[in-house]
Design a protein around this motif. Structure first.
Motif, PDB file in Angstrom:
ATOM      1  N   GLY A 124      25.877  37.271  33.905  1.00  0.00           N
ATOM      2  CA  GLY A 124      25.412  36.427  34.997  1.00  0.00           C
ATOM      3  C   GLY A 124      25.451  34.951  34.673  1.00  0.00           C
ATOM      4  O   GLY A 124      25.560  34.116  35.576  1.00  0.00           O
ATOM      5  N   PHE A 125      25.400  34.607  33.389  1.00  0.00           N
ATOM      6  CA  PHE A 125      25.451  33.197  32.981  1.00  0.00           C
ATOM      7  C   PHE A 125      26.779  32.554  33.381  1.00  0.00           C
ATOM      8  O   PHE A 125      26.854  31.363  33.612  1.00  0.00           O
ATOM      9  CB  PHE A 125      25.249  33.087  31.464  1.00  0.00           C
ATOM     10  N   TRP A 126      27.832  33.362  33.482  1.00  0.00           N
ATOM     11  CA  TRP A 126      29.186  32.845  33.705  1.00  0.00           C
ATOM     12  C   TRP A 126      29.630  32.906  35.160  1.00  0.00           C
ATOM     13  O   TRP A 126      30.774  32.610  35.466  1.00  0.00           O
ATOM     14  CB  TRP A 126      30.166  33.605  32.816  1.00  0.00           C
ATOM     15  N   ASN A 127      28.754  33.257  36.089  1.00  0.00           N
ATOM     16  CA  ASN A 127      29.150  33.406  37.495  1.00  0.00           C
ATOM     17  C   ASN A 127      29.805  32.153  38.074  1.00  0.00           C
ATOM     18  O   ASN A 127      30.760  32.244  38.835  1.00  0.00           O
ATOM     19  CB  ASN A 127      27.957  33.803  38.364  1.00  0.00           C
ATOM     20  N   ASP A 128      29.299  30.979  37.768  1.00  0.00           N
ATOM     21  CA  ASP A 128      29.846  29.752  38.341  1.00  0.00           C
ATOM     22  C   ASP A 128      30.744  29.000  37.360  1.00  0.00           C
ATOM     23  O   ASP A 128      31.109  27.859  37.581  1.00  0.00           O
ATOM     24  CB  ASP A 128      28.723  28.839  38.848  1.00  0.00           C
ATOM     25  N   ALA A 129      31.123  29.667  36.288  1.00  0.00           N
ATOM     26  CA  ALA A 129      31.913  29.032  35.236  1.00  0.00           C
ATOM     27  C   ALA A 129      33.412  29.162  35.498  1.00  0.00           C
ATOM     28  O   ALA A 129      33.850  29.905  36.380  1.00  0.00           O
ATOM     29  CB  ALA A 129      31.584  29.668  33.887  1.00  0.00           C
ATOM     30  N   LEU A 130      34.161  28.435  34.700  1.00  0.00           N
ATOM     31  CA  LEU A 130      35.599  28.644  34.616  1.00  0.00           C
ATOM     32  C   LEU A 130      35.808  29.587  33.439  1.00  0.00           C
ATOM     33  O   LEU A 130      35.524  29.237  32.291  1.00  0.00           O
ATOM     34  CB  LEU A 130      36.337  27.324  34.400  1.00  0.00           C
ATOM     35  N   ASN A 131      36.211  30.795  33.732  1.00  0.00           N
ATOM     36  CA  ASN A 131      36.419  31.826  32.721  1.00  0.00           C
ATOM     37  C   ASN A 131      37.905  31.905  32.405  1.00  0.00           C
ATOM     38  O   ASN A 131      38.702  32.280  33.269  1.00  0.00           O
ATOM     39  CB  ASN A 131      35.938  33.181  33.250  1.00  0.00           C
ATOM     40  N   LEU A 132      38.248  31.539  31.180  1.00  0.00           N
ATOM     41  CA  LEU A 132      39.645  31.508  30.764  1.00  0.00           C
ATOM     42  C   LEU A 132      39.893  32.586  29.711  1.00  0.00           C
ATOM     43  O   LEU A 132      39.066  32.790  28.820  1.00  0.00           O
ATOM     44  CB  LEU A 132      39.989  30.143  30.156  1.00  0.00           C
ATOM     45  N   ARG A 163      49.466  33.576  27.264  1.00  0.00           N
ATOM     46  CA  ARG A 163      49.280  33.765  28.696  1.00  0.00           C
ATOM     47  C   ARG A 163      47.841  33.392  29.000  1.00  0.00           C
ATOM     48  O   ARG A 163      46.911  33.969  28.448  1.00  0.00           O
ATOM     49  CB  ARG A 163      49.540  35.204  29.108  1.00  0.00           C
ATOM     50  N   LEU A 164      47.645  32.410  29.869  1.00  0.00           N
ATOM     51  CA  LEU A 164      46.316  31.956  30.263  1.00  0.00           C
ATOM     52  C   LEU A 164      46.023  32.507  31.653  1.00  0.00           C
ATOM     53  O   LEU A 164      46.752  32.236  32.603  1.00  0.00           O
ATOM     54  CB  LEU A 164      46.261  30.423  30.280  1.00  0.00           C
ATOM     55  N   THR A 165      44.982  33.318  31.747  1.00  0.00           N
ATOM     56  CA  THR A 165      44.529  33.826  33.032  1.00  0.00           C
ATOM     57  C   THR A 165      43.089  33.370  33.229  1.00  0.00           C
ATOM     58  O   THR A 165      42.426  32.952  32.278  1.00  0.00           O
ATOM     59  CB  THR A 165      44.621  35.366  33.103  1.00  0.00           C
ATOM     60  N   TRP A 166      42.606  33.450  34.479  1.00  0.00           N
ATOM     61  CA  TRP A 166      41.285  32.896  34.736  1.00  0.00           C
ATOM     62  C   TRP A 166      40.632  33.504  35.961  1.00  0.00           C
ATOM     63  O   TRP A 166      41.281  34.081  36.814  1.00  0.00           O
ATOM     64  CB  TRP A 166      41.370  31.394  34.934  1.00  0.00           C
ATOM     65  N   THR A 167      39.332  33.296  36.009  1.00  0.00           N
ATOM     66  CA  THR A 167      38.547  33.422  37.224  1.00  0.00           C
ATOM     67  C   THR A 167      37.701  32.155  37.270  1.00  0.00           C
ATOM     68  O   THR A 167      37.239  31.663  36.232  1.00  0.00           O
ATOM     69  CB  THR A 167      37.644  34.677  37.243  1.00  0.00           C
ATOM     70  N   ALA A 168      37.532  31.627  38.441  1.00  0.00           N
ATOM     71  CA  ALA A 168      36.824  30.353  38.585  1.00  0.00           C
ATOM     72  C   ALA A 168      35.694  30.489  39.587  1.00  0.00           C
ATOM     73  O   ALA A 168      35.904  30.974  40.698  1.00  0.00           O
ATOM     74  CB  ALA A 168      37.793  29.258  39.030  1.00  0.00           C
ATOM     75  N   GLY A 169      34.498  30.070  39.174  1.00  0.00           N
ATOM     76  CA  GLY A 169      33.359  30.053  40.074  1.00  0.00           C
ATOM     77  C   GLY A 169      33.497  28.947  41.106  1.00  0.00           C
ATOM     78  O   GLY A 169      34.400  28.095  41.033  1.00  0.00           O
ATOM     79  N   ASN A 170      32.600  28.936  42.078  1.00  0.00           N
ATOM     80  CA  ASN A 170      32.648  27.949  43.156  1.00  0.00           C
ATOM     81  C   ASN A 170      32.607  26.512  42.665  1.00  0.00           C
ATOM     82  O   ASN A 170      33.132  25.615  43.329  1.00  0.00           O
ATOM     83  CB  ASN A 170      31.505  28.186  44.140  1.00  0.00           C
ATOM     84  N   ALA A 171      31.984  26.264  41.526  1.00  0.00           N
ATOM     85  CA  ALA A 171      31.924  24.907  40.980  1.00  0.00           C
ATOM     86  C   ALA A 171      33.316  24.356  40.679  1.00  0.00           C
ATOM     87  O   ALA A 171      33.479  23.145  40.529  1.00  0.00           O
ATOM     88  CB  ALA A 171      31.064  24.887  39.713  1.00  0.00           C
ATOM     89  N   TRP A 172      34.318  25.241  40.618  1.00  0.00           N
ATOM     90  CA  TRP A 172      35.676  24.818  40.271  1.00  0.00           C
ATOM     91  C   TRP A 172      36.601  24.707  41.475  1.00  0.00           C
ATOM     92  O   TRP A 172      37.786  24.422  41.316  1.00  0.00           O
ATOM     93  CB  TRP A 172      36.241  25.767  39.217  1.00  0.00           C
ATOM     94  N   ASN A 173      36.070  24.910  42.682  1.00  0.00           N
ATOM     95  CA  ASN A 173      36.898  24.737  43.881  1.00  0.00           C
ATOM     96  C   ASN A 173      37.493  23.337  43.878  1.00  0.00           C
ATOM     97  O   ASN A 173      36.815  22.358  43.576  1.00  0.00           O
ATOM     98  CB  ASN A 173      36.063  24.936  45.154  1.00  0.00           C
ATOM     99  N   ASN A 174      38.744  23.230  44.199  1.00  0.00           N
ATOM    100  CA  ASN A 174      39.499  21.965  44.276  1.00  0.00           C
ATOM    101  C   ASN A 174      39.722  21.314  42.916  1.00  0.00           C
ATOM    102  O   ASN A 174      40.198  20.182  42.867  1.00  0.00           O
ATOM    103  CB  ASN A 174      38.809  20.970  45.224  1.00  0.00           C
ATOM    104  N   ARG A 175      39.367  21.995  41.811  1.00  0.00           N
ATOM    105  CA  ARG A 175      39.651  21.437  40.480  1.00  0.00           C
ATOM    106  C   ARG A 175      40.515  22.378  39.649  1.00  0.00           C
ATOM    107  O   ARG A 175      41.129  21.956  38.681  1.00  0.00           O
ATOM    108  CB  ARG A 175      38.346  21.169  39.706  1.00  0.00           C
ATOM    109  N   TRP A 176      40.555  23.640  40.020  1.00  0.00           N
ATOM    110  CA  TRP A 176      41.306  24.615  39.241  1.00  0.00           C
ATOM    111  C   TRP A 176      42.002  25.554  40.202  1.00  0.00           C
ATOM    112  O   TRP A 176      41.393  25.915  41.210  1.00  0.00           O
ATOM    113  CB  TRP A 176      40.354  25.396  38.319  1.00  0.00           C
ATOM    114  N   PRO A 177      43.230  25.940  39.959  1.00  0.00           N
ATOM    115  CA  PRO A 177      44.000  25.740  38.743  1.00  0.00           C
ATOM    116  C   PRO A 177      44.594  24.349  38.640  1.00  0.00           C
ATOM    117  O   PRO A 177      44.678  23.615  39.625  1.00  0.00           O
ATOM    118  CB  PRO A 177      45.101  26.792  38.847  1.00  0.00           C
ATOM    119  N   LEU A 178      44.985  24.023  37.414  1.00  0.00           N
ATOM    120  CA  LEU A 178      45.603  22.719  37.166  1.00  0.00           C
ATOM    121  C   LEU A 178      46.912  22.632  37.917  1.00  0.00           C
ATOM    122  O   LEU A 178      47.604  23.612  38.115  1.00  0.00           O
ATOM    123  CB  LEU A 178      45.898  22.558  35.665  1.00  0.00           C
ATOM    124  N   THR A 179      47.241  21.420  38.354  1.00  0.00           N
ATOM    125  CA  THR A 179      48.529  21.230  39.023  1.00  0.00           C
ATOM    126  C   THR A 179      49.385  20.248  38.250  1.00  0.00           C
ATOM    127  O   THR A 179      48.915  19.542  37.424  1.00  0.00           O
ATOM    128  CB  THR A 179      48.339  20.698  40.450  1.00  0.00           C
TER     129      THR A 179
END
Length: 147
Positions: A112-120, A131-147
């Motif tokens: 639960g600590f990682w719910n809003d995290a960027l999990n890489l 190979r870099l895969t991820w899940t991103a919490g809402n705090a990362w909207n419009n910031r991840w993935p990198l462009t």
């Protein structure tokens, strides 16, 4: 995302470091040698840190502070933590008040600590790339993935 070599891993970390802000949590997962510390080094460089970045395996928590970094950040390695009850003693929640946290071996903390995290997650491919895969919490909207 395929990271073809160590330089590509550092570059991705630098871009990510430039995006970090207070309250951000980054969870770095992967086997030994997958590139977690290299990615963290890049993030710290992106935050402005120009010195050598040691692995925090033995220190467990390696703090970085302004003026060496743009914001305070804790580089944490929980590999040696066996008992989750030891984690509150590290004071990690305090870091998030005005800084960010980069954590290797985050599975030692409650999910639960990682719910809003960027999990890489970094995985070594048969070609030797990462190979870099991820899940991103809402705090990362419009910031991840990198462009």
């Amino acid at each position: 995302m395929i990271l073809e070599n160590e330089q590509a891993t550092l570059d991705a970390g630098r871009k990510l470091g430039k995006l970090l802000r207070a309250g951000d949590k980054i969870a770095l997962r992967g086997t030994l040698g997958a590139g977690k510390t290299t990615l963290a080094r890049g993030m710290l460089e992106g935050l402005g840190y120009s010195e050598e970045v040691p692995s925090p395996t033995f220190a467990i928590v390696q703090p970085y502070e302004p003026p060496d970094t743009r914001i305070p950040v804790a580089h944490v390695d929980l590999y040696r933590i066996d008992d989750p009850e030891e984690i509150p003693e590290l004071g990690l929640e305090e870091v998030l008040v005005d800084g960010a946290m980069i954590v290797e071996w985050p599975d030692r903390m409650p999910d639960g600590f990682w719910n809003d995290a960027l999990n890489l997650e970094l995985e070594i491919t048969v070609e030797g790339n990462r190979r870099l895969t991820w899940t991103a919490g809402n705090a990362w909207n419009n910031r991840w993935p990198l462009t």
